[in-house]
Design a protein around this motif. Sequence first.
Motif, PDB file in Angstrom:
ATOM      1  N   THR A  21       0.830  -1.206   0.000  1.00 27.58           N
ATOM      2  CA  THR A  21       0.000   0.000   0.000  1.00 27.58           C
ATOM      3  C   THR A  21       0.863   1.255   0.000  1.00 27.58           C
ATOM      4  O   THR A  21       0.542   2.243  -0.677  1.00 27.58           O
ATOM      5  CB  THR A  21      -0.930  -0.002   1.229  1.00 27.58           C
ATOM      6  N   ARG A  24       1.987   2.112  -3.396  1.00 28.67           N
ATOM      7  CA  ARG A  24       0.935   2.612  -4.273  1.00 28.67           C
ATOM      8  C   ARG A  24       0.902   4.138  -4.253  1.00 28.67           C
ATOM      9  O   ARG A  24       0.604   4.773  -5.260  1.00 28.67           O
ATOM     10  CB  ARG A  24      -0.435   2.069  -3.838  1.00 28.67           C
ATOM     11  N   GLN A  25       1.188   4.711  -3.085  1.00 30.01           N
ATOM     12  CA  GLN A  25       1.211   6.167  -2.914  1.00 30.01           C
ATOM     13  C   GLN A  25       2.417   6.549  -2.070  1.00 30.01           C
ATOM     14  O   GLN A  25       2.286   7.072  -0.967  1.00 30.01           O
ATOM     15  CB  GLN A  25      -0.082   6.643  -2.242  1.00 30.01           C
ATOM     16  N   ILE A  71      -7.451   4.994   2.339  1.00 28.77           N
ATOM     17  CA  ILE A  71      -7.616   5.681   1.054  1.00 28.77           C
ATOM     18  C   ILE A  71      -6.595   5.173   0.040  1.00 28.77           C
ATOM     19  O   ILE A  71      -6.909   4.895  -1.112  1.00 28.77           O
ATOM     20  CB  ILE A  71      -7.489   7.198   1.257  1.00 28.77           C
ATOM     21  N   ALA A  72      -5.334   5.038   0.491  1.00 29.81           N
ATOM     22  CA  ALA A  72      -4.272   4.580  -0.412  1.00 29.81           C
ATOM     23  C   ALA A  72      -4.519   3.152  -0.884  1.00 29.81           C
ATOM     24  O   ALA A  72      -4.196   2.800  -2.022  1.00 29.81           O
ATOM     25  CB  ALA A  72      -2.916   4.680   0.277  1.00 29.81           C
ATOM     26  N   GLU A  74      -7.219   1.889  -1.646  1.00 32.75           N
ATOM     27  CA  GLU A  74      -8.222   1.947  -2.703  1.00 32.75           C
ATOM     28  C   GLU A  74      -7.671   2.578  -3.981  1.00 32.75           C
ATOM     29  O   GLU A  74      -8.407   2.795  -4.939  1.00 32.75           O
ATOM     30  CB  GLU A  74      -9.430   2.753  -2.216  1.00 32.75           C
ATOM     31  N   GLY A  75      -6.354   2.867  -3.969  1.00 34.53           N
ATOM     32  CA  GLY A  75      -5.716   3.441  -5.141  1.00 34.53           C
ATOM     33  C   GLY A  75      -5.895   4.938  -5.274  1.00 34.53           C
ATOM     34  O   GLY A  75      -5.581   5.512  -6.327  1.00 34.53           O
ATOM     35  N   LYS A  76      -6.361   5.585  -4.221  1.00 33.34           N
ATOM     36  CA  LYS A  76      -6.582   7.028  -4.247  1.00 33.34           C
ATOM     37  C   LYS A  76      -5.453   7.751  -3.524  1.00 33.34           C
ATOM     38  O   LYS A  76      -4.709   7.149  -2.751  1.00 33.34           O
ATOM     39  CB  LYS A  76      -7.931   7.370  -3.603  1.00 33.34           C
ATOM     40  N   PHE A  77      -5.351   9.055  -3.751  1.00 39.06           N
ATOM     41  CA  PHE A  77      -4.291   9.873  -3.153  1.00 39.06           C
ATOM     42  C   PHE A  77      -4.818  10.500  -1.873  1.00 39.06           C
ATOM     43  O   PHE A  77      -5.737  11.327  -1.917  1.00 39.06           O
ATOM     44  CB  PHE A  77      -3.847  10.959  -4.123  1.00 39.06           C
ATOM     45  N   PRO A  78      -4.288  10.122  -0.696  1.00 41.88           N
ATOM     46  CA  PRO A  78      -4.753  10.726   0.557  1.00 41.88           C
ATOM     47  C   PRO A  78      -4.212  12.154   0.717  1.00 41.88           C
ATOM     48  O   PRO A  78      -3.012  12.381   0.655  1.00 41.88           O
ATOM     49  CB  PRO A  78      -4.183   9.795   1.623  1.00 41.88           C
TER      50      PRO A  78
END
Length: 266
Positions: A21, A24-25, A71-72, A74-78
């Motif tokens: 994870t 990912r970000q 959030i990360a 889920e592939g999103k940018f926190p």
Amino acid sequence: MKLNIVPAGAGLKWARQGMRTFWRQPLAMSGLFFIFMATVSLVSVVPFIGGALALVVLPALTLGMMAATQIASEGKFPMPSVLFSAFKAGAHRKTMFHLGGWYALIFLAVMLVSTLVDGGTFAKVYFGGAPMTPEVVSTDSFQAALWVSMLLYLPLSMMFWHAPALVHWYGMPAGKSLFFSLMACWRNLKAFVVYVIVWFVVFMAAGTVSLLVTSLLGDPQLMMAVFMPMALMVAAMFFTSMLFSVRDCFSTEAVDESSRPPAASD
């Protein structure tokens, strides 16, 4: 809510999920951890009460890192604001501060016990009131105070490991969250032992890589310049992995699915 018993191998899985994870970000999670550390440092300089206040906000900031991990994953940018999720207006903000107050009181009690062992030298070094010199660290009294503090901190860590998430996502009162967190860690002790060993190996590997890099560069003075960023990155990965232990150790059908950490596949 149901407390799950997981196999020892879950500890390795949590570490792997945290690393995955994080990558990912990586910029977001590294930046959030830097803000985490900076916030604690800024709060600690408040005159008279800074040290205690920094302890009070630690559970809330830890929850912020868990929310960022969610959030990360889920592939999103926190965004940076997610780190302060626990401070936003809501039903659980007061409870989170109660949790922080308990953490500060118990931690200071641990430090008080250590002062009975070495007269307060270890506590002064820990809080920055005295320099950490080889002469001080090598004394028998300092070593005894260090081990006593570590021994007493273990149950404290177990009590507060899941507690911020249990308050924020599961709506538990502070005292109940501490009890269930302690029980979750105790019932899944083998998994947490594996988890700690994995991160110890990762941290040691980071130190070894830093040593090799500085050796290849031929300048030993660069050791800290190489090691510190790597150590901070590993620490950010560690905090990123915490959420996955909550997901595995607890499950519930009573709380709305949108208010709890979603399950993640390995």
